[in-house]
Design a protein around this motif. Sequence first.
Motif, mmCIF file in Angstrom:
data_model
loop_
_atom_site.group_PDB
_atom_site.id
_atom_site.type_symbol
_atom_site.label_atom_id
_atom_site.label_comp_id
_atom_site.label_asym_id
_atom_site.label_seq_id
_atom_site.Cartn_x
_atom_site.Cartn_y
_atom_site.Cartn_z
ATOM 1 N N CYS A 39 -23.276 -14.481 -70.667
ATOM 2 C CA CYS A 39 -24.678 -14.237 -70.361
ATOM 3 C C CYS A 39 -25.494 -15.451 -70.808
ATOM 4 O O CYS A 39 -25.266 -16.014 -71.875
ATOM 5 C CB CYS A 39 -25.144 -12.983 -71.095
ATOM 6 S SG CYS A 39 -26.924 -12.675 -70.977
ATOM 7 N N LYS A 41 -28.600 -15.480 -71.690
ATOM 8 C CA LYS A 41 -29.524 -15.135 -72.769
ATOM 9 C C LYS A 41 -28.816 -14.883 -74.096
ATOM 10 O O LYS A 41 -29.179 -15.450 -75.117
ATOM 11 C CB LYS A 41 -30.349 -13.904 -72.396
ATOM 12 C CG LYS A 41 -31.335 -14.160 -71.286
ATOM 13 C CD LYS A 41 -32.123 -12.902 -70.987
ATOM 14 C CE LYS A 41 -33.141 -13.134 -69.889
ATOM 15 N NZ LYS A 41 -33.882 -11.900 -69.596
ATOM 16 N N GLN A 54 -30.464 -14.106 -62.245
ATOM 17 C CA GLN A 54 -31.908 -14.077 -62.474
ATOM 18 C C GLN A 54 -32.379 -15.524 -62.525
ATOM 19 O O GLN A 54 -31.704 -16.390 -63.073
ATOM 20 C CB GLN A 54 -32.191 -13.383 -63.803
ATOM 21 C CG GLN A 54 -33.648 -13.184 -64.106
ATOM 22 C CD GLN A 54 -33.835 -12.442 -65.432
ATOM 23 O OE1 GLN A 54 -32.992 -12.479 -66.309
ATOM 24 N NE2 GLN A 54 -34.959 -11.773 -65.555
ATOM 25 N N ASP A 65 -26.624 -7.021 -67.199
ATOM 26 C CA ASP A 65 -27.284 -6.032 -66.377
ATOM 27 C C ASP A 65 -26.985 -4.672 -66.977
ATOM 28 O O ASP A 65 -25.821 -4.338 -67.143
ATOM 29 C CB ASP A 65 -26.766 -6.108 -64.950
ATOM 30 C CG ASP A 65 -27.493 -5.179 -63.991
ATOM 31 O OD1 ASP A 65 -28.667 -4.880 -64.253
ATOM 32 O OD2 ASP A 65 -26.894 -4.787 -62.983
ATOM 33 N N ALA A 67 -29.690 -4.958 -69.375
ATOM 34 C CA ALA A 67 -30.355 -5.887 -70.274
ATOM 35 C C ALA A 67 -29.412 -6.209 -71.425
ATOM 36 O O ALA A 67 -28.488 -5.459 -71.722
ATOM 37 C CB ALA A 67 -31.646 -5.287 -70.828
ATOM 38 N N CYS A 68 -29.630 -7.316 -72.087
ATOM 39 C CA CYS A 68 -28.784 -7.722 -73.215
ATOM 40 C C CYS A 68 -28.893 -6.683 -74.326
ATOM 41 O O CYS A 68 -29.955 -6.213 -74.656
ATOM 42 C CB CYS A 68 -29.228 -9.084 -73.750
ATOM 43 S SG CYS A 68 -29.053 -10.413 -72.563
ATOM 44 N N GLN A 70 -27.883 -3.599 -74.332
ATOM 45 C CA GLN A 70 -27.815 -2.211 -73.912
ATOM 46 C C GLN A 70 -26.456 -1.835 -73.356
ATOM 47 O O GLN A 70 -26.156 -0.672 -73.212
ATOM 48 C CB GLN A 70 -28.893 -1.923 -72.856
ATOM 49 C CG GLN A 70 -30.289 -2.008 -73.424
ATOM 50 C CD GLN A 70 -31.339 -1.650 -72.366
ATOM 51 O OE1 GLN A 70 -31.008 -1.429 -71.212
ATOM 52 N NE2 GLN A 70 -32.582 -1.640 -72.774
#
Length: 72
Positions: A39, A41, A54, A65, A67-68, A70
């Motif tokens: 990822c 991020k 993104q 996906d 979000a980081c 989760q």
Amino acid sequence: MAKDDVQTKVTADGLRYRSKASGSPFGTGGVFSAATMSCFKCGKHRPRAQLKTQRILGKSQVVCDPACGQTG
């Protein structure tokens, strides 16, 4: 703290280490769908199915996906 001196020799076939496991820690590279990517991020490696693209700073980057943090 003193480091242990590890004595290694280059064998006739050019290999130095015998105890190191062969292969990649990220699985096989032969199947594209089984590959992992990191990822942009958070930097964690995830299967491609758990990532989305993104636009970040004008370029398309892959991020977690949904979000980081989760995803398990």
